[in-house]
Design a protein around this motif. Sequence first.
Motif, PDB file in Angstrom:
ATOM      1  N   ASN A 136       0.830  -1.210   0.000  1.00 60.30           N
ATOM      2  CA  ASN A 136       0.000   0.000   0.000  1.00 60.30           C
ATOM      3  C   ASN A 136       0.872   1.272   0.000  1.00 60.30           C
ATOM      4  OD1 ASN A 136      -2.332   1.368   2.486  1.00 60.30           O
ATOM      5  ND2 ASN A 136      -2.136   1.837   0.306  1.00 60.30           N
ATOM      6  N   LYS A 137       1.377   1.612  -1.205  1.00 59.64           N
ATOM      7  CA  LYS A 137       2.338   2.722  -1.288  1.00 59.64           C
ATOM      8  C   LYS A 137       1.734   4.055  -0.887  1.00 59.64           C
ATOM      9  CE  LYS A 137       2.351   1.430  -5.506  1.00 59.64           C
ATOM     10  NZ  LYS A 137       2.798   1.052  -6.840  1.00 59.64           N
ATOM     11  N   GLU A 138       0.406   4.241  -1.129  1.00 61.91           N
ATOM     12  CA  GLU A 138      -0.195   5.545  -0.810  1.00 61.91           C
ATOM     13  C   GLU A 138      -0.101   5.861   0.676  1.00 61.91           C
ATOM     14  OE1 GLU A 138      -1.784   3.094  -2.421  1.00 61.91           O
ATOM     15  OE2 GLU A 138      -2.759   3.839  -4.238  1.00 61.91           O
ATOM     16  N   ALA A 161       6.909  -4.676  -0.643  1.00 61.88           N
ATOM     17  CA  ALA A 161       6.267  -5.665  -1.526  1.00 61.88           C
ATOM     18  C   ALA A 161       6.074  -5.132  -2.941  1.00 61.88           C
ATOM     19  CB  ALA A 161       4.906  -6.079  -0.948  1.00 61.88           C
ATOM     20  N   ASP A 162       6.082  -3.826  -3.120  1.00 64.03           N
ATOM     21  CA  ASP A 162       5.976  -3.251  -4.461  1.00 64.03           C
ATOM     22  C   ASP A 162       7.171  -3.795  -5.260  1.00 64.03           C
ATOM     23  OD1 ASP A 162       5.026  -1.676  -6.478  1.00 64.03           O
ATOM     24  OD2 ASP A 162       5.204   0.228  -5.405  1.00 64.03           O
ATOM     25  N   SER A 163       6.940  -4.219  -6.503  1.00 65.48           N
ATOM     26  CA  SER A 163       7.975  -4.991  -7.203  1.00 65.48           C
ATOM     27  C   SER A 163       9.305  -4.243  -7.331  1.00 65.48           C
ATOM     28  CB  SER A 163       7.479  -5.417  -8.585  1.00 65.48           C
ATOM     29  OG  SER A 163       7.080  -4.300  -9.331  1.00 65.48           O
ATOM     30  N   GLU A 164       9.225  -2.946  -7.632  1.00 70.37           N
ATOM     31  CA  GLU A 164      10.464  -2.169  -7.826  1.00 70.37           C
ATOM     32  C   GLU A 164      11.231  -2.041  -6.514  1.00 70.37           C
ATOM     33  OE1 GLU A 164       7.454  -1.330  -8.528  1.00 70.37           O
ATOM     34  OE2 GLU A 164       7.324  -1.097 -10.702  1.00 70.37           O
ATOM     35  N   HIS A 165      10.492  -1.788  -5.445  1.00 71.87           N
ATOM     36  CA  HIS A 165      11.124  -1.577  -4.137  1.00 71.87           C
ATOM     37  C   HIS A 165      11.598  -2.893  -3.551  1.00 71.87           C
ATOM     38  CE1 HIS A 165       8.547   1.608  -5.332  1.00 71.87           C
ATOM     39  NE2 HIS A 165       9.295   2.420  -4.632  1.00 71.87           N
ATOM     40  N   MET A 228       1.619   8.376 -12.700  1.00 75.20           N
ATOM     41  CA  MET A 228       1.490   8.796 -11.308  1.00 75.20           C
ATOM     42  C   MET A 228       2.020   7.663 -10.417  1.00 75.20           C
ATOM     43  SD  MET A 228       0.205  11.548  -9.845  1.00 75.20           S
ATOM     44  CE  MET A 228      -0.946  12.280 -10.978  1.00 75.20           C
ATOM     45  N   ASN A 229       1.790   6.414 -10.840  1.00 79.80           N
ATOM     46  CA  ASN A 229       2.270   5.281 -10.044  1.00 79.80           C
ATOM     47  C   ASN A 229       3.781   5.370  -9.856  1.00 79.80           C
ATOM     48  OD1 ASN A 229       2.063   2.695  -8.702  1.00 79.80           O
ATOM     49  ND2 ASN A 229       2.991   1.809 -10.533  1.00 79.80           N
ATOM     50  N   LYS A 230       4.479   5.723 -10.945  1.00 80.30           N
ATOM     51  CA  LYS A 230       5.944   5.817 -10.801  1.00 80.30           C
ATOM     52  C   LYS A 230       6.302   6.991  -9.919  1.00 80.30           C
ATOM     53  CE  LYS A 230       6.982   2.843 -12.306  1.00 80.30           C
ATOM     54  NZ  LYS A 230       7.126   1.486 -11.732  1.00 80.30           N
ATOM     55  N   GLY A 231       5.513   8.073 -10.005  1.00 80.96           N
ATOM     56  CA  GLY A 231       5.737   9.217  -9.118  1.00 80.96           C
ATOM     57  C   GLY A 231       5.567   8.807  -7.664  1.00 80.96           C
ATOM     58  N   LEU A 232       4.488   8.083  -7.374  1.00 77.97           N
ATOM     59  CA  LEU A 232       4.262   7.586  -6.005  1.00 77.97           C
ATOM     60  C   LEU A 232       5.432   6.688  -5.585  1.00 77.97           C
ATOM     61  CD1 LEU A 232       0.453   6.685  -6.299  1.00 77.97           C
ATOM     62  CD2 LEU A 232       1.396   8.549  -4.927  1.00 77.97           C
ATOM     63  N   GLU A 233       5.927   5.915  -6.551  1.00 77.33           N
ATOM     64  CA  GLU A 233       7.009   4.977  -6.225  1.00 77.33           C
ATOM     65  C   GLU A 233       8.341   5.683  -5.972  1.00 77.33           C
ATOM     66  OE1 GLU A 233       5.176   0.986  -8.335  1.00 77.33           O
ATOM     67  OE2 GLU A 233       7.021   1.838  -9.162  1.00 77.33           O
ATOM     68  N   VAL A 234       8.560   6.823  -6.631  1.00 82.06           N
ATOM     69  CA  VAL A 234       9.772   7.609  -6.353  1.00 82.06           C
ATOM     70  C   VAL A 234       9.715   8.065  -4.894  1.00 82.06           C
ATOM     71  CG1 VAL A 234      10.910   9.828  -6.845  1.00 82.06           C
ATOM     72  CG2 VAL A 234      10.201   8.335  -8.739  1.00 82.06           C
TER      73      VAL A 234
HETATM   74 MG    MG Z   1       5.391  -1.029  -8.571  1.00 81.43          MG
END
Ligand code: MG
Length: 407
Positions: A136-138, A161-165, A228-234
């Motif tokens: 839950n990145k948000e 758990a987010d794949s990139e992280h 926006m997802n990538k922005g949230l992920e940054v």
């Molecule tokens: Mg991701």
Amino acid sequence: MSAVPLKNDKPVQAGVRTVTVLGATGSIGDSTMDLLRGAPGRYRVEALTANSNVAGLAKLAREFDARFVAIADAARFGELKDALAGSGIECGVGESAIIEAASRPTDWLMAAVSGAAGLKPALAAVDRGTTIALANKECLVCAGDFFMQRAVKAGACILPADSEHNALFQALSSGNRDELTRVIITASGGPFRTWAPADIEKATLAQALKHPNWSMGQKITIDSASMMNKGLEVIEAACLFALTPDEIDVLVHPQSIVHGMVEFSDRSVVAQLGTPDMRTPIAHCLGWPERIAGPAAKLDLAKIGQLTFEAPDFARFPALRLAYDALRTGNGATTVYNAANEIAVAAFIGEKIRFGAIARLVDATMNGWIRAGNLAPLGSADDAIAVDHNARNMAASLLPQIAAKAT
Ligand code: MG
Ligand code: NAD
């Protein structure tokens, strides 16, 4: 001291592990339940939660013999009780019940609610010092550094758990944190990667929901189309690993095979690869500090043939630029960025704004927030929750003028 363990140095827990899944009926919830199903006897389910999907929640609760289930939507409580009649499974309703589910003692918890609605339950899990797989990145973007600080204080262990992280988490263990010089997270580029700005502007909901590589929930799929997802992920990467914006790069990689890379001081770059299947990073979090068997398809690079990379286009995808702006601005700006986006995505799904207006609403809300002199250091997670609430109101008030503006 970091709440994300930087080495696999924790002893493996023997015997049955108790687990709770917040957001059990969603896409991440589904992948998590699939992994639990694959290892009968190893896990016991304590609690499961959902927003309104009674049938899905009750089915899982019965299958896994959960002790407690909670549904957020008050109107569905009667239905849930009926669906669980005779099972002996306790049930609760509303946000307080979701928080109760998160608070019950377990060895491991998956935080997979969608949006900042998952923050309070995730904090309840943090406060009991458990191991949390965080999808839950948000909630992290909303609470900023406070989430991680509270986790350190409570002795909670946060597993990305987010794949990139998760890729960064895996790659990081091949060096020391002070040897890290940069991280790179990849982005598929979404369905509009090659589209002209005018076409992106008027993209439909059906077009935005056609992700090329990943099968995910509705909100994150739209976020992927806007980047926006990538922005949230940054921002997520900055919070998880205490990184500055200059230490985080985004690379568009349409095949979604390389998920993230860490560059160390000697210029070695360590990457994690895998077929795009969320069960791999979730399995890594579930098994950690051990590796468990994962059900994803084996990576066949010869068959894939080519892995390609390109720089992100900040002009066609302004949402990504706005994330860096928010991170550099600090003082609650990332909370505003997330809150405005949640309002914008809901408005796009409700056909109140065009696709291109999502980023414009986020931009306008961030600007309005700054002009109104609202930027202030967040003193606690509760401060972040208040900023989230007020920023949603500001975004909702700006919505009509953004919707009306012709491009
Ligand atoms: Mg991701
Ligand atoms: P989803 O929409 O498929 O599922 C969301 C879950 O949360 C559902 O169980 C839903 O019932 C519950 N929920 C929604 N609103 C709620 C509320 N107000 N109160 C309580 N419960 C609520 O979403 P998803 O794709 O599984 O994503 C979940 C989270 O994981 C998001 O933060 C997303 O960004 C992140 N994530 C998802 C993926 C993916 O592949 N789906 C990948 C990485 C990160």
